[in-house]
Enzyme design. Structure first.
Site, PDB file in Angstrom:
ATOM      1  N   ASP A   1       0.860  -1.181   0.000  1.00  0.00           N
ATOM      2  CA  ASP A   1       0.000   0.000   0.000  1.00  0.00           C
ATOM      3  C   ASP A   1       0.902   1.238   0.000  1.00  0.00           C
ATOM      4  O   ASP A   1       1.709   1.432   0.926  1.00  0.00           O
ATOM      5  CB  ASP A   1      -0.913   0.004   1.223  1.00  0.00           C
TER       6      ASP A   1
ATOM      7  N   ASP B   1      -4.328   2.233  -4.730  1.00  0.00           N
ATOM      8  CA  ASP B   1      -2.867   2.222  -4.588  1.00  0.00           C
ATOM      9  C   ASP B   1      -2.380   0.943  -3.903  1.00  0.00           C
ATOM     10  O   ASP B   1      -1.274   0.898  -3.380  1.00  0.00           O
ATOM     11  CB  ASP B   1      -2.405   3.448  -3.794  1.00  0.00           C
TER      12      ASP B   1
END
Length: 298
Positions: free
Chosen positions: A176, A219
């Site tokens: 992440d 993301d």
């Protein structure tokens, strides 16, 4: 206008030549294949092929990978009257490349001999299959980063897990990118998309060819490393990715990533077991200051 439809042998031959590339008669008792004479001359095929599907492989017509599927098709023709079809790789000459063909065979009881016979053809569908494969590939890929999308990545991993021994160990990584919303809000979505693209390149460079890289969403990315419980490998991958991600920082834009890793030790987990453990480890890495990794051996 003619009142009667007249389909003589000449017209039938023209239709067959325009529709089929190889036309075969299959003797269900002797397992021999007889090529239609005109097709044999045009394609350079042997007029008679013994031993069914195996004979086609030996003659260089059928790709060896498709021996089991065509053998099964011929076996079914030998025990019942039916029409069967398959798609496989074949070629009409030793010097030519293998192309995709649609194979259609129909078995029937011959009216003269009373024996079960079969006739069929190979039709070149290489362009059709290549276009279909391209579309399938595009459907499986994330258009922004060029790695597998979430659904395709998950399906690929699940398929490979089903083929493994229950004692096999694997490692799943969840990544992440830290503060990604702030990067988008501060420097624009164009810069954010660039970072996602470069990060996907980093994952492709660091992982092994046998591993699966995919974008989970936003993301968040995933990497599944098969057949490993090597702590040194896990450490190397995480350290290299952390280092390369930091190198993306420029123009006062700090870029870092938090990584969670799940490695099975005791049993054969499902994809979701790996994901839950890796995702939990990733959030623990974020709570520990971001820009680091946390591994869970479960």
């Amino acid at each position: 206008m003619k009142e009667k439809w007249d389909l003589n042998s000449q017209k039938l031959g023209i239709l067959l030549r325009n529709f089929a590339d190889m036309i075969w008669e299959y003797d269900t008792e002797t397992h021999r294949l007889f090529a239609e004479p005109e097709c044999s001359k045009r394609c350079g095929l042997p007029e008679i092929v013994a031993d069914g599907a195996r004979g086609l492989v030996d003659a260089g017509v059928l790709h060896p990978d498709y021996l089991p599927s065509l053998s099964h098709l011929f076996h079914s023709l030998e025990i019942q009257d039916c029409t069967l079809t398959a798609e496989l790789l074949a070629r009409s000459g030793i010097s030519r490349d293998y192309n995709w063909y649609r194979v259609v065979f129909t078995s029937f009881v011959d009216s003269e001999s009373g024996r079960l016979q079969a006739i069929g053809f190979f039709q070149d569908i290489d362009y059709e299959v290549q276009q279909r494969l391209k579309l399938q590939h595009l459907a499986n890929m994330d258009c922004h980063t060029g790695v597998y999308n979430a659904a395709a990545g998950r399906q690929l991993i699940q398929n490979k897990l089903m083929q493994q021994s229950p004692s096999t160990h694997n490692a799943m990584f969840v990544f992440d990118i830290d503060n990604f919303k702030l990067i988008n809000d501060t420097y624009g979505h164009y810069r954010g998309d660039e970072i996602l693209h470069h990060f996907a390149d980093i994952l492709r460079c660091v992982c092994r060819k046998t591993d699966t890289v995919f974008r989970i969403g936003g993301d968040e990315f995933g990497l599944f490393a098969y057949n490993t419980d090597d702590e040194k490998l896990v450490q190397r991958i995480c350290t290299e990715i952390l280092c390369r991600t930091n190198e993306l920082s420029e123009d006062c834009i700090p870029v870092s990533v938090s990584i969670g890793v799940a490695v099975n030790k005791e049993y054969a987990p499902s994809y979701f077991d790996y994901y839950r453990a890796a995702d939990k480890a990733m959030y623990l890495a974020k709570e520990n200051g971001k820009g680091n990794y946390r591994a869970d051996y479960f």
